[in-house]
Motif scaffolding. Structure first.
Motif, PDB file in Angstrom:
ATOM      1  N   ARG A  36       0.823  -1.199   0.000  1.00 51.47           N
ATOM      2  CA  ARG A  36       0.000   0.000   0.000  1.00 51.47           C
ATOM      3  C   ARG A  36       0.861   1.253   0.000  1.00 51.47           C
ATOM      4  NH1 ARG A  36      -1.523   2.258   4.821  1.00 51.47           N
ATOM      5  NH2 ARG A  36      -3.363   3.576   4.805  1.00 51.47           N
ATOM      6  N   LYS A  37       0.398   2.255  -0.741  1.00 47.63           N
ATOM      7  CA  LYS A  37       1.098   3.549  -0.707  1.00 47.63           C
ATOM      8  C   LYS A  37       0.635   4.291   0.538  1.00 47.63           C
ATOM      9  CE  LYS A  37       1.977   7.384  -3.814  1.00 47.63           C
ATOM     10  NZ  LYS A  37       2.025   7.631  -5.263  1.00 47.63           N
ATOM     11  N   PRO A  38       1.577   4.765   1.340  1.00 53.19           N
ATOM     12  CA  PRO A  38       1.153   5.405   2.590  1.00 53.19           C
ATOM     13  C   PRO A  38       0.257   6.608   2.324  1.00 53.19           C
ATOM     14  CG  PRO A  38       3.551   5.198   2.469  1.00 53.19           C
ATOM     15  CD  PRO A  38       3.009   4.794   1.134  1.00 53.19           C
ATOM     16  N   CYS A  39      -0.685   6.826   3.223  1.00 48.23           N
ATOM     17  CA  CYS A  39      -1.495   8.039   3.137  1.00 48.23           C
ATOM     18  C   CYS A  39      -0.651   9.184   3.663  1.00 48.23           C
ATOM     19  CB  CYS A  39      -2.746   7.900   4.007  1.00 48.23           C
ATOM     20  SG  CYS A  39      -3.877   6.712   3.317  1.00 48.23           S
ATOM     21  N   LEU A  40      -1.022  10.400   3.298  1.00 45.78           N
ATOM     22  CA  LEU A  40      -0.185  11.537   3.665  1.00 45.78           C
ATOM     23  C   LEU A  40      -0.001  11.636   5.177  1.00 45.78           C
ATOM     24  CD1 LEU A  40      -1.581  14.088   1.092  1.00 45.78           C
ATOM     25  CD2 LEU A  40       0.509  12.696   0.966  1.00 45.78           C
ATOM     26  N   LEU A  41      -1.030  11.209   5.922  1.00 47.99           N
ATOM     27  CA  LEU A  41      -0.945  11.356   7.375  1.00 47.99           C
ATOM     28  C   LEU A  41      -0.243  10.182   8.054  1.00 47.99           C
ATOM     29  CD1 LEU A  41      -4.502  12.808   8.066  1.00 47.99           C
ATOM     30  CD2 LEU A  41      -2.312  14.007   7.998  1.00 47.99           C
ATOM     31  N   ASP A  42       0.035   9.098   7.279  1.00 52.36           N
ATOM     32  CA  ASP A  42       0.691   7.917   7.867  1.00 52.36           C
ATOM     33  C   ASP A  42       2.074   8.289   8.358  1.00 52.36           C
ATOM     34  OD1 ASP A  42      -1.429   6.399   7.298  1.00 52.36           O
ATOM     35  OD2 ASP A  42      -0.478   5.233   5.696  1.00 52.36           O
ATOM     36  N   LYS A  43       2.442   7.706   9.500  1.00 53.67           N
ATOM     37  CA  LYS A  43       3.848   7.836   9.924  1.00 53.67           C
ATOM     38  C   LYS A  43       4.606   6.724   9.218  1.00 53.67           C
ATOM     39  CE  LYS A  43       3.188  10.369  14.036  1.00 53.67           C
ATOM     40  NZ  LYS A  43       2.203  10.074  15.073  1.00 53.67           N
TER      41      LYS A  43
END
Ligand SMILES: C[S@@+](CC[C@H](N)C(=O)[O-])C[C@H]1O[C@@H](n2cnc3c(N)ncnc32)[C@H](O)[C@@H]1O
Length: 385
Positions: A377-384
């Motif tokens: 999965r491509k991290p979401c912008l808020l993912d650490k």
């Protein structure tokens, strides 16, 4: 051989028929999650050492690379008829492709455009997945010369009848991207299948996922495959856009902008490209994903029966071989795939090995298959991280 450990949790997707009594091996067509003994692993390693001893000469290797799409074109000319397979496993393994799928469980997919009511297995789709069909194990036979360029060949007939491939010129697609007027630009759920062949995945997805906001892109570097796919009665340009594209070619753009795809599908395709080109192919695909988007992969695993069957003289480099028909195949480990995806900035959702024992009851033969299935999965912008 034993049942899988419970730590895998949802892993039962791969099936639930376990061979606990070796004496019963010929009682079914297939057994799930087969564990290999150390001895069996050692035999496999030895077979691979033997069939890798002698490499294909360099000039032939260059030819297999530069003419790769031609070999696949030839492949589809020969095998065109036999390649619409029952792929109902697609939605048990990758439910992300059709979030509405469970509502349609009483229907069984048999081939693109055809749905049969499943009377004997009411409410479920082949729970034992006995007939699960992956990419067929391509025989290491040469394409008979006489099959090429003959009127008997269905594709030649298609050409003779004036069937033409409508490919968008690259320039035009670029312009459309800039003006946000590319095919499927208004769709809110976008899937791209790379190395789509003749549509074994695309058509079941279009047929099963009837979300009106779905748009499916698909590409293959075999223009023959794309032609066949576009000529299929189930091909619907209002829901799907097929194009010729080489995923290993860095200079080629995709017809969609970055951050525009929800899902990228790779089914038995990454294994077909030169190992040195795999990382940049995955990097480019990763850039196309929206934050939160997924790459789904199913491909050959190390020591799959197909690898062990190669004879000496077919090895191109470690774990990479050329078949008798000029098409190539790599056999992955889970770690290698993990490295490719994480280096492209993706996060693991799933990375599992599917070891399956297929049985030919008539001939009393056992075949040990090894496939790897990944979701990254491509991290979401808020993912650490
Ligand atoms: C083993 S087949 C799998 C086809 C399809 N994914 C399926 O499961 O039915 C591999 C496919 O990858 C395509 N392919 C191989 N190398 C490719 C490349 N560099 N770019 C695009 N497609 C490629 C071949 O033409 C072929 O259709």
């Amino acid at each position: 051989m034993a049942a899988p450990s419970s730590s895998f949790g949802k892993r039962l997707q791969f099936g639930s028929r376990f061979l606990t009594d070796p004496g019963r091996v010929f009682q079914h067509n297939a057994w799930d999650n087969v564990e290999w003994s150390d001895e069996q692993e050692a035999v496999a390693q030895q077979k691979v050492r033997e069939n890798s001893e002698q490499l294909v000469p360099l000039e032939k290797q260059v030819e297999y690379e530069t003419k790769a799409s031609k070999y696949w074109n030839d492949f589809y000319m020969i095998h065109e008829n036999g390649f619409f397979k029952d792929r109902h496993w697609l939605f048990t393994e990758f439910p992300e492709l059709a979030p509405n799928w469970p509502q349609r469980q009483s229907q069984k997919l048999v081939s693109p455009g055809v749905v049969l009511q499943n009377s004997s297995n009411e409410g479920s789709i082949d729970p034992n997945q006995e007939n699960r069909e992956d990419w067929p194990c391509l025989a290491e036979t040469e394409i008979p010369e006489q099959m090429l360029n003959t009127d008997q060949n269905p594709l030649h007939k298609l050409h003779a009848e004036g069937f033409h491939l409508h490919l968008e010129p690259a320039r035009k697609l670029d312009d459309m991207k800039i003006t946000n007027d590319f095919p499927g630009s208004s769709a809110s759920f976008c899937i791209l299948e790379v190395g789509c062949g003749v549509g074994n995945t695309v058509f079941p997805v279009l047929q099963t996922n009837n979300d009106p906001s779905l748009f499916v892109y698909c590409c293959d570097f075999s223009s023959t495959a794309v032609e066949l796919l576009k000529g299929h009665p189930a091909y619907d340009p209002s829901r799907c856009f097929a194009f010729v594209h080489d995923i290993a070619e860095e200079r080629l753009d995709y017809p969609v902008p970055e951050h525009s795809l929800d899902v990228v599908i790779l089914i038995f395709v990454l294994s077909a490209i030169l190992p040195d080109k795999m990382q940049s192919a995955i990097n480019r695909l990763s850039r196309l994903l929206k934050p939160g988007g997924l790459i789904l992969l199913r491909d050959y695993g190390r020591f799959d029966m197909a690898q062990l069957r190669f004879k000496k003289g077919r090895c191109l480099s470690e774990n990479f071989y050329v078949r008798g028909d000029g098409t190539r195949v790599y056999f992955f480990t889970q770690d290698e795939l993990h490295g490719l995806f994480t280096s492209a900035g993706l996060q693991k959702v799933q990375n599992i090995v599917d070891r399956r024992l297929q049985v030919n009851r008539g001939k009393q033969l056992t075949m040990y298959r090894v496939w790897i299935q990944c979701k990254y999965r491509k991290p979401c912008l808020l993912d650490k991280n």
